[in-house]
Motif scaffolding. Structure first.
Motif, PDB file in Angstrom:
ATOM      1  N   LEU A  17      -7.759   7.046   3.410  1.00 56.21           N
ATOM      2  CA  LEU A  17      -7.125   6.721   2.140  1.00 56.21           C
ATOM      3  C   LEU A  17      -7.939   5.707   1.349  1.00 56.21           C
ATOM      4  O   LEU A  17      -8.095   5.843   0.122  1.00 56.21           O
ATOM      5  CB  LEU A  17      -5.718   6.176   2.396  1.00 56.21           C
ATOM      6  CG  LEU A  17      -4.936   5.701   1.158  1.00 56.21           C
ATOM      7  CD1 LEU A  17      -4.772   6.823   0.142  1.00 56.21           C
ATOM      8  CD2 LEU A  17      -3.587   5.131   1.576  1.00 56.21           C
ATOM      9  N   GLY A  18      -8.464   4.705   2.021  1.00 57.62           N
ATOM     10  CA  GLY A  18      -9.251   3.693   1.322  1.00 57.62           C
ATOM     11  C   GLY A  18     -10.447   4.273   0.608  1.00 57.62           C
ATOM     12  O   GLY A  18     -10.754   3.904  -0.542  1.00 57.62           O
ATOM     13  N   ILE A  86      -7.273  -6.081  -6.534  1.00 56.66           N
ATOM     14  CA  ILE A  86      -7.365  -6.032  -5.074  1.00 56.66           C
ATOM     15  C   ILE A  86      -6.430  -4.948  -4.558  1.00 56.66           C
ATOM     16  O   ILE A  86      -5.246  -4.935  -4.887  1.00 56.66           O
ATOM     17  CB  ILE A  86      -6.964  -7.368  -4.441  1.00 56.66           C
ATOM     18  CG1 ILE A  86      -7.875  -8.504  -4.934  1.00 56.66           C
ATOM     19  CG2 ILE A  86      -7.003  -7.283  -2.917  1.00 56.66           C
ATOM     20  CD1 ILE A  86      -7.358  -9.894  -4.577  1.00 56.66           C
ATOM     21  N   VAL A  87      -6.970  -4.058  -3.748  1.00 58.64           N
ATOM     22  CA  VAL A  87      -6.152  -3.065  -3.049  1.00 58.64           C
ATOM     23  C   VAL A  87      -6.222  -3.389  -1.560  1.00 58.64           C
ATOM     24  O   VAL A  87      -7.261  -3.214  -0.922  1.00 58.64           O
ATOM     25  CB  VAL A  87      -6.630  -1.629  -3.307  1.00 58.64           C
ATOM     26  CG1 VAL A  87      -5.713  -0.633  -2.595  1.00 58.64           C
ATOM     27  CG2 VAL A  87      -6.689  -1.335  -4.806  1.00 58.64           C
ATOM     28  N   ASN A  88      -5.126  -3.904  -1.028  1.00 56.16           N
ATOM     29  CA  ASN A  88      -5.066  -4.268   0.395  1.00 56.16           C
ATOM     30  C   ASN A  88      -4.677  -3.038   1.207  1.00 56.16           C
ATOM     31  O   ASN A  88      -3.507  -2.729   1.386  1.00 56.16           O
ATOM     32  CB  ASN A  88      -4.069  -5.404   0.586  1.00 56.16           C
ATOM     33  CG  ASN A  88      -4.599  -6.728   0.086  1.00 56.16           C
ATOM     34  OD1 ASN A  88      -5.685  -7.151   0.467  1.00 56.16           O
ATOM     35  ND2 ASN A  88      -3.847  -7.388  -0.785  1.00 56.16           N
ATOM     36  N   ASN A  89      -5.691  -2.363   1.684  1.00 52.13           N
ATOM     37  CA  ASN A  89      -5.514  -1.069   2.353  1.00 52.13           C
ATOM     38  C   ASN A  89      -5.903  -1.083   3.821  1.00 52.13           C
ATOM     39  O   ASN A  89      -5.497  -0.190   4.571  1.00 52.13           O
ATOM     40  CB  ASN A  89      -6.354  -0.013   1.614  1.00 52.13           C
ATOM     41  CG  ASN A  89      -6.537   1.250   2.411  1.00 52.13           C
ATOM     42  OD1 ASN A  89      -5.660   2.105   2.471  1.00 52.13           O
ATOM     43  ND2 ASN A  89      -7.693   1.389   3.062  1.00 52.13           N
ATOM     44  N   ALA A  90      -6.674  -2.061   4.259  1.00 51.15           N
ATOM     45  CA  ALA A  90      -7.259  -2.031   5.605  1.00 51.15           C
ATOM     46  C   ALA A  90      -6.210  -1.779   6.687  1.00 51.15           C
ATOM     47  O   ALA A  90      -5.138  -2.386   6.682  1.00 51.15           O
ATOM     48  CB  ALA A  90      -7.988  -3.335   5.885  1.00 51.15           C
ATOM     49  N   LEU A  91      -6.539  -0.872   7.584  1.00 52.66           N
ATOM     50  CA  LEU A  91      -5.675  -0.536   8.719  1.00 52.66           C
ATOM     51  C   LEU A  91      -6.382  -0.986   9.988  1.00 52.66           C
ATOM     52  O   LEU A  91      -7.493  -0.530  10.278  1.00 52.66           O
ATOM     53  CB  LEU A  91      -5.402   0.970   8.762  1.00 52.66           C
ATOM     54  CG  LEU A  91      -4.551   1.485   9.921  1.00 52.66           C
ATOM     55  CD1 LEU A  91      -3.146   0.900   9.854  1.00 52.66           C
ATOM     56  CD2 LEU A  91      -4.491   3.013   9.906  1.00 52.66           C
ATOM     57  N   ILE A  92      -5.737  -1.871  10.730  1.00 52.44           N
ATOM     58  CA  ILE A  92      -6.371  -2.495  11.889  1.00 52.44           C
ATOM     59  C   ILE A  92      -5.963  -1.797  13.178  1.00 52.44           C
ATOM     60  O   ILE A  92      -4.797  -1.834  13.581  1.00 52.44           O
ATOM     61  CB  ILE A  92      -6.006  -3.986  11.971  1.00 52.44           C
ATOM     62  CG1 ILE A  92      -6.343  -4.693  10.651  1.00 52.44           C
ATOM     63  CG2 ILE A  92      -6.706  -4.652  13.145  1.00 52.44           C
ATOM     64  CD1 ILE A  92      -7.795  -4.657  10.260  1.00 52.44           C
ATOM     65  N   GLN A  93      -6.910  -1.115  13.802  1.00 54.49           N
ATOM     66  CA  GLN A  93      -6.744  -0.596  15.169  1.00 54.49           C
ATOM     67  C   GLN A  93      -5.411   0.119  15.369  1.00 54.49           C
ATOM     68  O   GLN A  93      -4.599  -0.261  16.226  1.00 54.49           O
ATOM     69  CB  GLN A  93      -6.881  -1.756  16.173  1.00 54.49           C
ATOM     70  CG  GLN A  93      -8.240  -2.417  16.127  1.00 54.49           C
ATOM     71  CD  GLN A  93      -8.307  -3.669  16.980  1.00 54.49           C
ATOM     72  OE1 GLN A  93      -7.305  -4.201  17.420  1.00 54.49           O
ATOM     73  NE2 GLN A  93      -9.516  -4.160  17.208  1.00 54.49           N
ATOM     74  N   PHE A  94      -5.204   1.163  14.581  1.00 52.64           N
ATOM     75  CA  PHE A  94      -3.956   1.904  14.723  1.00 52.64           C
ATOM     76  C   PHE A  94      -4.194   3.378  14.445  1.00 52.64           C
ATOM     77  O   PHE A  94      -4.922   3.735  13.515  1.00 52.64           O
ATOM     78  CB  PHE A  94      -2.883   1.372  13.765  1.00 52.64           C
ATOM     79  CG  PHE A  94      -1.508   1.895  14.073  1.00 52.64           C
ATOM     80  CD1 PHE A  94      -0.729   1.292  15.045  1.00 52.64           C
ATOM     81  CD2 PHE A  94      -1.011   3.018  13.429  1.00 52.64           C
ATOM     82  CE1 PHE A  94       0.537   1.779  15.360  1.00 52.64           C
ATOM     83  CE2 PHE A  94       0.243   3.513  13.724  1.00 52.64           C
ATOM     84  CZ  PHE A  94       1.020   2.898  14.694  1.00 52.64           C
ATOM     85  N   ALA A  95      -3.561   4.219  15.255  1.00 57.35           N
ATOM     86  CA  ALA A  95      -3.607   5.670  15.054  1.00 57.35           C
ATOM     87  C   ALA A  95      -2.182   6.197  15.061  1.00 57.35           C
ATOM     88  O   ALA A  95      -1.346   5.760  15.865  1.00 57.35           O
ATOM     89  CB  ALA A  95      -4.424   6.344  16.149  1.00 57.35           C
ATOM     90  N   ILE A 142      -2.849  -6.655  -8.043  1.00 55.58           N
ATOM     91  CA  ILE A 142      -2.875  -6.599  -6.585  1.00 55.58           C
ATOM     92  C   ILE A 142      -1.965  -5.463  -6.154  1.00 55.58           C
ATOM     93  O   ILE A 142      -0.785  -5.419  -6.544  1.00 55.58           O
ATOM     94  CB  ILE A 142      -2.419  -7.927  -5.966  1.00 55.58           C
ATOM     95  CG1 ILE A 142      -3.369  -9.057  -6.386  1.00 55.58           C
ATOM     96  CG2 ILE A 142      -2.353  -7.817  -4.433  1.00 55.58           C
ATOM     97  CD1 ILE A 142      -2.809 -10.443  -6.190  1.00 55.58           C
ATOM     98  N   ILE A 143      -2.511  -4.530  -5.382  1.00 55.20           N
ATOM     99  CA  ILE A 143      -1.744  -3.390  -4.887  1.00 55.20           C
ATOM    100  C   ILE A 143      -1.853  -3.367  -3.371  1.00 55.20           C
ATOM    101  O   ILE A 143      -2.957  -3.237  -2.818  1.00 55.20           O
ATOM    102  CB  ILE A 143      -2.254  -2.061  -5.471  1.00 55.20           C
ATOM    103  CG1 ILE A 143      -2.231  -2.088  -7.011  1.00 55.20           C
ATOM    104  CG2 ILE A 143      -1.398  -0.898  -4.963  1.00 55.20           C
ATOM    105  CD1 ILE A 143      -3.562  -2.230  -7.660  1.00 55.20           C
ATOM    106  N   ASN A 144      -0.725  -3.516  -2.714  1.00 50.28           N
ATOM    107  CA  ASN A 144      -0.672  -3.483  -1.248  1.00 50.28           C
ATOM    108  C   ASN A 144      -0.249  -2.100  -0.781  1.00 50.28           C
ATOM    109  O   ASN A 144       0.656  -1.499  -1.369  1.00 50.28           O
ATOM    110  CB  ASN A 144       0.309  -4.539  -0.736  1.00 50.28           C
ATOM    111  CG  ASN A 144      -0.114  -5.944  -1.109  1.00 50.28           C
ATOM    112  OD1 ASN A 144      -1.309  -6.261  -1.119  1.00 50.28           O
ATOM    113  ND2 ASN A 144       0.848  -6.796  -1.425  1.00 50.28           N
ATOM    114  N   ILE A 145      -0.882  -1.605   0.249  1.00 50.08           N
ATOM    115  CA  ILE A 145      -0.580  -0.271   0.764  1.00 50.08           C
ATOM    116  C   ILE A 145       0.433  -0.374   1.903  1.00 50.08           C
ATOM    117  O   ILE A 145       0.191  -1.038   2.913  1.00 50.08           O
ATOM    118  CB  ILE A 145      -1.855   0.444   1.249  1.00 50.08           C
ATOM    119  CG1 ILE A 145      -2.863   0.550   0.107  1.00 50.08           C
ATOM    120  CG2 ILE A 145      -1.494   1.821   1.806  1.00 50.08           C
ATOM    121  CD1 ILE A 145      -2.353   1.301  -1.125  1.00 50.08           C
TER     122      ILE A 145
END
Length: 254
Positions: A17-18, A86-95, A142-145
């Protein structure tokens, strides 16, 4: 400020998505910062799709305050103007693996904490790093996902869903405080995306259930979610802040 005047940071935008969000901003003429942690090759591919004159890939773990500050400094130096969006999209270690997910008996506080850091802590650091320049410009977006799963946990991903629920509270508090500076803070919450690296582990029968119960009878694509992110960055949303837009084909009607 029109999109083609903005400098847009998309965290975790080397893939999925990012990458689509970053590419969509690039198509609209924005200058784009493609943030990544490990996937340098993929990040460079996103830059090439946008065009080297309007995009740069910058490595930073957005859970680390020092790295975030350096990220903003490098972006400002490169484009000779500050980050506006800013688009806060990062996904940390998740499936998104519905079969092998953590259950009530196996999920740990460490799992919760990892997702809270990836969602809320990272968003806090990017906002703090970007705020001064946004205040000076009297403009910021600022857009948070988020996710529709914290409203309708079709699959109870305990740690992930809870972190995104917390992110909505964070979004609304930031919107309340920053609005006076003409900085809007909103959230875009998608359904399960068809198909990204993160959703690749999801069995087809889960997608089938979602499609059957969704008014549009389809799973949402990254391109469709990116369209809604663009809306929150555009002049058309100038009077909208503190909102959570669910983009899932109507599965969740908030």
């Amino acid at each position: 400020m029109y999109i083609d005047e903005q400098v847009v940071l998309v965290t975790g935008s080397s893939r999925g998505l990012g990458a689509e969000i970053a590419t969509s901003f690039g198509k609209q003429g924005a200058n784009v910062v493609v943030n990544y942690v490990k996937n340098d090759d993929k990040a460079q591919q996103v830059v090439e799709r946008i065009g080297n004159e309007r995009a740069i890939a910058i490595q930073a773990d957005v859970r680390d305050e020092y790295q975030v500050d350096k990220l903003f400094e490098k972006a400002k130096e490169h484009f000779r103007k500050p980050v506006t969006t800013i688009v806060n999209n990062a996904l940390i270690q998740f499936a998104f693996d519905a079969v092998n997910r953590k259950t009530t008996d196996t999920v740990t506080w460490e799992d919760y904490n990892a997702q809270l850091e990836g969602s809320v802590k990272a968003a806090l650091y990017t906002i703090q790093a970007g705020k001064k320049d946004m205040v000076d410009l009297n403009f910021g977006r600022i857009i948070n996902i988020g996710t529709n799963l914290f409203q309708n946990p079709v699959v109870p991903y305990h740690d992930y869903n809870t972190s995104k629920a917390a992110l909505l509270g964070f979004t609304r508090n930031m919107a309340r405080e920053l609005g006076v500076e003409n900085i809007t803070v909103n959230m875009v919450s998608s359904g399960l995306l068809d198909k990204t690296d993160a959703s690749a582990a999801t069995p087809d029968d889960v997608f089938d259930v979602i499609k059957e119960n969704t008014p549009l009878k389809k799973a949402v694509t990254p391109e469709e979610v990116a369209d809604s992110v663009l809306f929150f960055a555009s002049p058309w949303s100038r009077a909208v802040t503190g909102q959570n837009l669910v983009v899932d084909g109507g599965l969740v009607m908030d």
